[in-house]
Design a protein around this motif. Structure first.
Motif, mmCIF file in Angstrom:
data_model
loop_
_atom_site.group_PDB
_atom_site.id
_atom_site.type_symbol
_atom_site.label_atom_id
_atom_site.label_comp_id
_atom_site.label_asym_id
_atom_site.label_seq_id
_atom_site.Cartn_x
_atom_site.Cartn_y
_atom_site.Cartn_z
ATOM 1 N N CYS A 1 48.118 41.247 40.791
ATOM 2 C CA CYS A 1 46.859 41.104 40.056
ATOM 3 C C CYS A 1 46.457 42.447 39.442
ATOM 4 C CB CYS A 1 45.779 40.611 41.021
ATOM 5 S SG CYS A 1 44.140 40.561 40.294
ATOM 6 N N CYS B 1 42.720 43.577 41.265
ATOM 7 C CA CYS B 1 42.619 44.013 42.663
ATOM 8 C C CYS B 1 43.956 44.434 43.255
ATOM 9 C CB CYS B 1 41.985 42.902 43.501
ATOM 10 S SG CYS B 1 42.982 41.415 43.611
ATOM 11 N N CYS C 1 43.895 34.615 40.342
ATOM 12 C CA CYS C 1 44.045 35.391 41.573
ATOM 13 C C CYS C 1 43.142 34.800 42.654
ATOM 14 C CB CYS C 1 43.676 36.844 41.308
ATOM 15 S SG CYS C 1 43.656 37.852 42.791
ATOM 16 N N CYS D 1 40.245 37.763 43.922
ATOM 17 C CA CYS D 1 39.071 38.128 43.135
ATOM 18 C C CYS D 1 38.687 37.061 42.114
ATOM 19 C CB CYS D 1 39.299 39.477 42.447
ATOM 20 S SG CYS D 1 40.707 39.505 41.339
ATOM 21 N N THR E 1 40.061 36.150 39.230
ATOM 22 C CA THR E 1 40.186 36.499 37.818
ATOM 23 C C THR E 1 41.538 36.055 37.274
ATOM 24 O OG1 THR E 1 41.093 38.688 38.301
ATOM 25 C CG2 THR E 1 38.708 38.527 38.040
HETATM 26 ZN ZN LIG Z 1 42.785 39.829 42.004
#
Ligand SMILES: [Zn+2]
Length: 60
Positions: A31, A34, A44, A47, A49
């Motif tokens: 990712c 993060c 992801c 997080c 996103t």
């Molecule tokens: Zn992430």
């Protein structure tokens, strides 16, 4: 009636079948937000996103 000319031995038969036995590990990407390992082309899990855009809210 058709008669088989030669028989595949137990060993050869098992060798042929064993080739397709092993499973591949799933592909992983990192990712960009993060740094967590995630499945490619998926949001992801850590997080929430995708492509650096927040798609889902992750409750803490
Ligand atoms: Zn992430």
């Amino acid at each position: 009636m058709a008669v088989p000319k030669s028989r595949v031995s137990k060993s050869k038969k098992k060798m042929r079948r064993a080739k397709n036995y092993k499973l591949d590990a799933p592909a992983l990407s990192v990712c960009p937000k993060c740094g967590e390992a995630k499945l490619p082309h998926r949001v992801c899990k850590k997080c929430g996103t995708y492509n650096n855009v927040e798609v889902i809210k992750i409750e803490q």
